[in-house]
Design an enzyme around this catalytic site. Structure first.
Site, PDB file in Angstrom:
ATOM      1  N   GLU A 207      -9.293   3.700   9.498  1.00 39.52           N
ATOM      2  CA  GLU A 207      -8.407   4.201   9.737  1.00 39.52           C
ATOM      3  C   GLU A 207      -8.502   4.826  11.071  1.00 39.52           C
ATOM      4  O   GLU A 207      -7.964   4.952  11.773  1.00 39.52           O
ATOM      5  CB  GLU A 207      -8.001   4.873   8.521  1.00 39.52           C
TER       6      GLU A 207
ATOM      7  N   ARG B   1      -4.555  15.843   6.579  1.00 36.58           N
ATOM      8  CA  ARG B   1      -5.221  15.538   4.960  1.00 36.58           C
ATOM      9  C   ARG B   1      -4.944  16.653   4.222  1.00 36.58           C
ATOM     10  O   ARG B   1      -5.044  17.155   3.080  1.00 36.58           O
ATOM     11  CB  ARG B   1      -5.979  15.268   5.175  1.00 36.58           C
TER      12      ARG B   1
ATOM     13  N   ASP C 273       2.451   3.145   2.353  1.00 36.91           N
ATOM     14  CA  ASP C 273       1.172   4.375   2.460  1.00 36.91           C
ATOM     15  C   ASP C 273       1.749   5.587   2.574  1.00 36.91           C
ATOM     16  O   ASP C 273       1.914   6.204   0.836  1.00 36.91           O
ATOM     17  CB  ASP C 273       0.459   4.325   3.916  1.00 36.91           C
TER      18      ASP C 273
ATOM     19  N   HIS D 248       1.277  -1.615   0.046  1.00 35.23           N
ATOM     20  CA  HIS D 248      -0.502   0.140   0.475  1.00 35.23           C
ATOM     21  C   HIS D 248       0.561   1.407   0.075  1.00 35.23           C
ATOM     22  O   HIS D 248       1.534   1.366   1.515  1.00 35.23           O
ATOM     23  CB  HIS D 248      -0.862  -0.178   1.634  1.00 35.23           C
TER      24      HIS D 248
ATOM     25  N   HIS E  29     -12.339   3.741  -2.904  1.00 39.18           N
ATOM     26  CA  HIS E  29     -10.873   4.348  -1.847  1.00 39.18           C
ATOM     27  C   HIS E  29     -11.616   4.374  -0.677  1.00 39.18           C
ATOM     28  O   HIS E  29     -10.637   4.141   0.394  1.00 39.18           O
ATOM     29  CB  HIS E  29     -10.725   5.966  -2.471  1.00 39.18           C
TER      30      HIS E  29
ATOM     31  N   HIS F 107      -5.635  -0.849   6.554  1.00 41.30           N
ATOM     32  CA  HIS F 107      -5.508  -0.292   7.831  1.00 41.30           C
ATOM     33  C   HIS F 107      -6.108  -1.240   9.223  1.00 41.30           C
ATOM     34  O   HIS F 107      -5.683  -1.372  10.009  1.00 41.30           O
ATOM     35  CB  HIS F 107      -5.779   1.181   8.073  1.00 41.30           C
TER      36      HIS F 107
ATOM     37  N   ARG G 101     -16.315   6.518   2.578  1.00 41.21           N
ATOM     38  CA  ARG G 101     -16.075   8.320   2.462  1.00 41.21           C
ATOM     39  C   ARG G 101     -16.314   8.467   0.927  1.00 41.21           C
ATOM     40  O   ARG G 101     -17.244   9.393   0.831  1.00 41.21           O
ATOM     41  CB  ARG G 101     -15.145   9.511   2.634  1.00 41.21           C
TER      42      ARG G 101
HETATM   43 ZN   LIG Z   1      -3.675   5.074   2.123  1.00 41.44          ZN
END
Ligand SMILES: [Zn+2]
Length: 431
Positions: free
Chosen positions: A233, A84, A318, A58, A203, A267, A206
């Site tokens: 996550e 984010r 990640d 990932h 994804h 996750h 969300r």
């Molecule tokens: Zn990711």
């Protein structure tokens, strides 16, 4: 030039290091034979142990562009959500050239960390509105570095359950399921068959409705493609799912679709024991990204896995804030030690931890990406990592303790280089 017969001092085979072994590599880049072959070697790797190349299940390569940023907190404690915002600012500035640069950098560091296959969970599709110009940039960057890639191409439709995409999120948009699969067909035509493959992705809860998640997953099953998704996550993700659907993301998934072993949940930091048991019983796989989960303050998952489910683990880097699979392996176990106040948390029936975390970084990842790698055996791709047995971190360590010394006592500095499909690349610090 690819050597046809490699001979190394030690080779990882059948759960241990064996001396005086050879690997014969075919013209197709696959292992033709391995063991005490009695052939005359075309290349002798003295002072080297060979392991299966590591699988980074990932990655978001573009996030290499955030390295070193977002680690000061003048406004007080940050969170995944404040990080984010920084990531979205990077997305807003991204173009073909910067994506190429960061992807080449990330993939190159991966090879220096012993990674021979990356699962690139790719969701930044557009340079300009709706052009999907960035997809092929990632494939080209992987080819430039010579890393094997499973391009996990991402379906992304909503900014939150039932909410439209906003701002930088518009660069992620897949306008419809039809358009998504049309893009997948186009990408399939661009792949280098020997080193590149595809996987399907929703994804997160969300970014796609339960109906869309099921549709992407079912078509992936029909096409025999792996399917990946970010799952649980963050606690807020669970709260949003409870508000929208009256169930946790994992429960929504388990109720909406037929989970099998092509499903990898990334996750699972806050997944309940009951949901995890149901998911594993259905055949699901779990990919953890311990360094990123630590960096983002996500939390530590409770891995109360039965022994039989431990081969369902995989590891990813990640955000690529730090690229070391040896550290990811170590922190997979260390997270459980800190969480459970115990040692040997991921030990197998024989009491071995290092083999469990090595399996996560090799065979577990290979299965999650549906790529025949992560094992030194006839038929598998000749993807190998060469360990320098003369490295100071491995001094005074015999073969019987070598794997534990690598997992708990060494870093990228012991990695001499990697083979992908039989093609050698020396670690850059040594070249
Ligand atoms: Zn990711």
């Amino acid at each position: 030039m690819s050597p046809a017969v490699l001979e190394a001092e030690l080779m990882w085979t059948l759960g241990g290091f064996a001396p005086g072994v050879q690997i014969a590599i075919g013209d197709d880049g696959r292992i033709a034979a391995a063991g005490a072959l009695g052939l005359s070697p075309t290349e002798r790797l003295s002072g080297v142990a060979l392991l299966p190349g590591f699988v980074d299940t990932h990655s978001h390569a573009f996030q290499r562009g955030l390295r070193g940023s977002g680690e000061r907190f003048p406004a007080g404690a940050g969170s995944f959500w404040s990080w984010r915002e920084a990531m979205y600012a990077l997305v807003g500035s991204l173009d073909r050239e910067s994506l190429r640069r960061w992807s080449v950098q990330a993939f190159g560091e991966m090879r220096d960390a012993g990674v021979t296959t990356v699962g690139e969970f790719h969701y930044v599709h557009h340079e300009r509105d709706g052009d999907f110009a960035l997809d092929e940039v990632v494939l080209a960057a992987a080819a430039e570095v010579g890393i094997r890639i499973a391009l996990l191409n991402t379906f992304y439709a909503t900014g939150a359950p039932g909410k439209p995409l906003q701002g930088a999120q518009c660069r992620f948009a897949t306008p419809s399921l039809d358009e998504y699969w049309r893009r997948m067909d186009l990408l399939a035509g661009m792949l280098e068959p020997a080193t590149q493959s595809l996987g399907a992705v929703a994804h997160s809860i969300r970014a796609a409705s339960p109906e869309q998640i099921r549709a992407v997953h079912d078509e992936a099953m029909r096409r025999a493609l792996p399917f990946h998704m970010h799952v649980e996550e963050q606690e807020r993700e669970i709260e949003e799912s409870m508000a929208a659907y009256g169930a946790t993301p994992m429960a929504v998934i388990l109720d909406a679709l037929d989970v099998r072993d092509n499903f990898t949940a990334v996750h699972c930091t806050h997944t309940s024991d009951a949901d995890m048991a149901r998911f594993l019983a259905a055949g699901g796989r779990v990919c953890l990204c311990p360094l990123t989960e630590a960096n983002l303050g996500d939390g530590i998952p409770r891995l109360s896995l039965p022994h039989a489910a431990r081969d369902r683990l995989a590891l990813g880097t990640d955000s690529n804030n730090r690229l070391s699979l040896l550290e990811e392996m170590r922190w997979l176990e260390y997270g459980q030690r800190l969480e459970g106040e115990m040692r040997g948390a991921l030990a197998d029936e024989a009491g071995n931890v290092a083999t469990t975390v090595l399996a996560a970084a090799t065979t577990g990842g290979a299965r999650a990406l549906a790529v025949d790698t992560g094992r030194i055996a006839p038929g598998a791709w000749a993807d190998l990592v060469a360990i320098d047995l003369t490295a100071p971190a491995l001094a005074e360590v015999g073969p019987e303790r070598l794997l534990e010394a690598l997992v708990f006592g060494a870093g990228n500095e012991v990695i001499a280089g990697t083979f992908v499909g039989g093609r050698w690349r020396a670690t850059r610090a040594r070249a």
